[in-house]
Design a protein around this motif. Structure first.
Motif, PDB file in Angstrom:
ATOM      1  N   GLN A 238      -8.735  -3.270   9.172  1.00 55.91           N
ATOM      2  CA  GLN A 238      -8.214  -3.204   8.340  1.00 55.91           C
ATOM      3  C   GLN A 238      -6.386  -3.790   8.003  1.00 55.91           C
ATOM      4  OE1 GLN A 238      -9.927   0.043   5.904  1.00 55.91           O
ATOM      5  NE2 GLN A 238      -9.638   1.037   7.924  1.00 55.91           N
TER       6      GLN A 238
ATOM      7  N   ALA B 181      -7.017   3.952   4.272  1.00 51.17           N
ATOM      8  CA  ALA B 181      -8.422   3.350   4.746  1.00 51.17           C
ATOM      9  C   ALA B 181      -7.951   3.880   6.755  1.00 51.17           C
ATOM     10  CB  ALA B 181      -6.514   2.206   5.399  1.00 51.17           C
TER      11      ALA B 181
ATOM     12  N   GLU C 274      -8.491 -10.582   7.556  1.00 48.51           N
ATOM     13  CA  GLU C 274      -8.992  -8.877   6.248  1.00 48.51           C
ATOM     14  C   GLU C 274     -10.445  -9.875   6.464  1.00 48.51           C
ATOM     15  OE1 GLU C 274      -8.710  -5.286   5.170  1.00 48.51           O
ATOM     16  OE2 GLU C 274      -8.615  -6.054   3.595  1.00 48.51           O
TER      17      GLU C 274
ATOM     18  N   LEU D 107      -6.429  -2.325  12.975  1.00 49.23           N
ATOM     19  CA  LEU D 107      -5.602  -2.130  11.553  1.00 49.23           C
ATOM     20  C   LEU D 107      -4.374  -2.807  11.888  1.00 49.23           C
ATOM     21  CD1 LEU D 107      -6.486   1.278  11.977  1.00 49.23           C
ATOM     22  CD2 LEU D 107      -6.138   1.182   9.707  1.00 49.23           C
TER      23      LEU D 107
ATOM     24  N   GLY E 114     -13.735  -1.838   7.320  1.00 47.81           N
ATOM     25  CA  GLY E 114     -13.223  -0.709   7.912  1.00 47.81           C
ATOM     26  C   GLY E 114     -13.192  -1.000   9.440  1.00 47.81           C
TER      27      GLY E 114
ATOM     28  N   ASP F 151       1.217  -1.428  -0.223  1.00 44.30           N
ATOM     29  CA  ASP F 151      -0.286   0.454   0.138  1.00 44.30           C
ATOM     30  C   ASP F 151       1.212   1.270  -0.027  1.00 44.30           C
ATOM     31  OD1 ASP F 151      -2.179  -1.378  -0.211  1.00 44.30           O
ATOM     32  OD2 ASP F 151      -2.178  -1.722   2.581  1.00 44.30           O
TER      33      ASP F 151
ATOM     34  N   ARG G 296     -11.719   5.528   6.421  1.00 39.57           N
ATOM     35  CA  ARG G 296     -12.238   4.448   6.676  1.00 39.57           C
ATOM     36  C   ARG G 296     -12.357   4.167   7.854  1.00 39.57           C
ATOM     37  NH1 ARG G 296     -10.167   1.115   3.314  1.00 39.57           N
ATOM     38  NH2 ARG G 296     -11.575   1.599   1.820  1.00 39.57           N
TER      39      ARG G 296
ATOM     40  N   LEU H   7      -3.283  -3.786   6.356  1.00 36.57           N
ATOM     41  CA  LEU H   7      -2.595  -2.420   6.248  1.00 36.57           C
ATOM     42  C   LEU H   7      -1.414  -3.360   5.672  1.00 36.57           C
ATOM     43  CD1 LEU H   7      -2.245   0.610   8.589  1.00 36.57           C
ATOM     44  CD2 LEU H   7      -3.664  -0.130   6.789  1.00 36.57           C
TER      45      LEU H   7
END
Length: 462
Positions: A189, A35, A175, A160, A186, A27, A38, A191
């Motif tokens: 998530q 993200a 996820e 996250l 959301g 990402d 979100r 990353l």
């Protein structure tokens, strides 16, 4: 900071073969930023859901995990080499974690009433904090990520995940698990990023707290950056757990469990037994039988259900482990069995026992993150306790004696976050888990763990 549109990739190397199997695009900062937005937006809705509703999501999550456990276990084995039978057990443990919090989260998060003047009501409520960043390791790629996310999300936070760079497929699959269980987009998530953007993510005002499981240096870095922003952290760091065998121990059990406690997951566990401290009266018998058990383990293809020990997760990690073994032998330790990488494809290191381990060498002072047991002879119980505590770490410990009262007394004298008597150290959803000293701070799991990232708000109504 990661620049917008600056995409790099993560290559997955199968540690059993050394071959690249997958490549994942990382990402960039624009995707991270999206993200984070979100997560904030989702949190405003998610926090309003009742605990009972969030518990029901866990029931569905457990069903998804069980339905696809073989798929997720095989993914784990391909990416980091865990023997498939142990990978399946890890996935099943994740489902049990969901079961536990589905049944008990509401009780753990109940309002607490306090004494107050007549006509008033005073209570503590447990409000979620917001988006929580988790930096997680590769060694238990599903369990570690679920262990943080299940309780924190059920408390009303959103998560996250920045996972280890050698298990991106597992990270994205987790996820996917939440999506299949019907969680709002959301709530959880992944990353897909390396280490470089972590400081900027931590510093971002949209992140309210952070948790890390990993090495001491990584923990210090996260704690330092989060501390600058006055953000709560929980750290579960390294360990060099003592496995204390007293003269009245059940040697059958201590040998069998000790072998498993050192070698499961290829010895790559913070809470693996690492320093075997054996009193003189039973030392010779113990080490002879211990060696036989080590040499009887099946080393091989991690996809084979008969395999006990697969490859190390990465070749560089295996090479680092071997350097520690060489340095310990050069300092005077004796390799009773093992001690050399296997001459075969893949990052294979054999179950190894080091005896006569001197002070001030890696086997006595450092964490050996692989299937290497350091065995120490001590005179008696007092010397065993002293050696058990002679470490910078304080994660777990195991004590072996047939006298349960004695075992509990010795356990109270060992400086560690958890001590198991006549059992290997493990993380269990029902009890708090975490360390002291260089092994970190804070607790995961149980009622204590689910409250680490909540605001214990006092509400006084006159």
């Amino acid at each position: 900071m990661v620049e917008e549109n600056d995409h790099s990739s993560m290559e997955v190397i199968n540690p059993a073969t050394g071959e690249e199997t997958e490549s994942y695009e990382e990402d960039d900062w624009a995707e991270i930023d999206t993200a984070l937005d979100r997560a904030v937006d989702t949190f405003e809705d998610w926090r309003q859901r009742s605990v009972r509703e969030r518990e029901q999501f866990l029931v569905d999550l457990a069903d998804v995990i069980r339905d696809e456990k073989h798929h997720y276990a095989e993914l784990m084995t391909r990416e980091m080499g865990k023997p498939i039978s142990q990978a399946i057990a890890e996935i099943e443990k994740c489902a049990w974690l969901c079961d536990h919090y589905a049944s008990h989260a509401g009780t753990y998060l109940q309002e607490e009433q306090h004494p107050s003047p007549p006509g008033t009501s005073v209570k503590t409520v447990h409000d979620p904090l917001g988006p929580v960043l988790a930096v997680m390791p590769w060694n238990f790629p599903f369990w570690q990520a679920l262990r943080f996310s299940v309780p924190y999300i059920t408390a009303g936070n959103v998560g996250l995940l920045k996972h280890a760079s050698n298990v991106p497929g597992c990270a994205l699959a987790i996820e996917e698990l939440y999506e299949k269980a019907g969680y709002p987009e959301g709530v959880f998530q992944t990353l897909v990023v390396g280490s470089d953007p972590v400081d900027d993510i931590l510093a971002d005002e949209r992140i309210r707290a952070a948790t890390l499981t990993g090495s001491g240096p990584a923990g210090r870095a996260v704690a330092s950056k989060a501390g600058e922003q006055l953000k709560k952290t929980v750290l579960e760091l390294g360990g060099s757990d003592p496995f204390v065998v007293l003269e009245d121990a059940d040697l059958d059990a201590a040998v069998e469990t000790g072998t498993r406690a050192r070698n499961q997951n290829g010895g790559q566990s913070c809470i693996a037994a690492k320093r075997f401290i054996v009193v003189d009266d039973v030392y010779d018998e113990y080490i002879d039988r211990f060696t036989e058990e080590f040499e009887a383990l099946t080393i091989g293809d991690p996809m084979d259900e008969e395999t006990d020990v697969g490859p190390q997760a990465r070749r560089d990690l295996m090479e680092g482990l071997h350097e520690q073994v060489i340095a310990s032998v050069d300092a005077g330790a004796t390799a009773i069995t093992g001690g050399e990488p296997l001459d075969r494809e893949g990052a294979y290191y054999p179950p190894t026992i080091l005896a006569d381990v001197p002070e001030n060498c890696p086997a006595s002072d450092e964490e050996l993150f692989g299937p290497v047991a350091a065995v120490f002879r001590v005179a008696d119980e007092s010397a065993a306790i002293e050696m058990a505590n002679d470490t910078q770490f304080g994660l777990g410990a195991s004590v072996w004696t047939e006298d349960r009262d004695r075992g509990e007394r010795v356990a109270r004298e060992i400086d560690a976050g958890c001590v198991y008597v006549n059992q290997l150290v493990k993380s269990d959803p029902r009890v708090p888990f975490g360390g002291v000293k260089e092994s970190g701070y804070g607790r995961e799991l149980s009622g204590i763990g689910i409250k680490e990232f909540v605001n214990r708000k006092t509400v006084w109504v006159e």
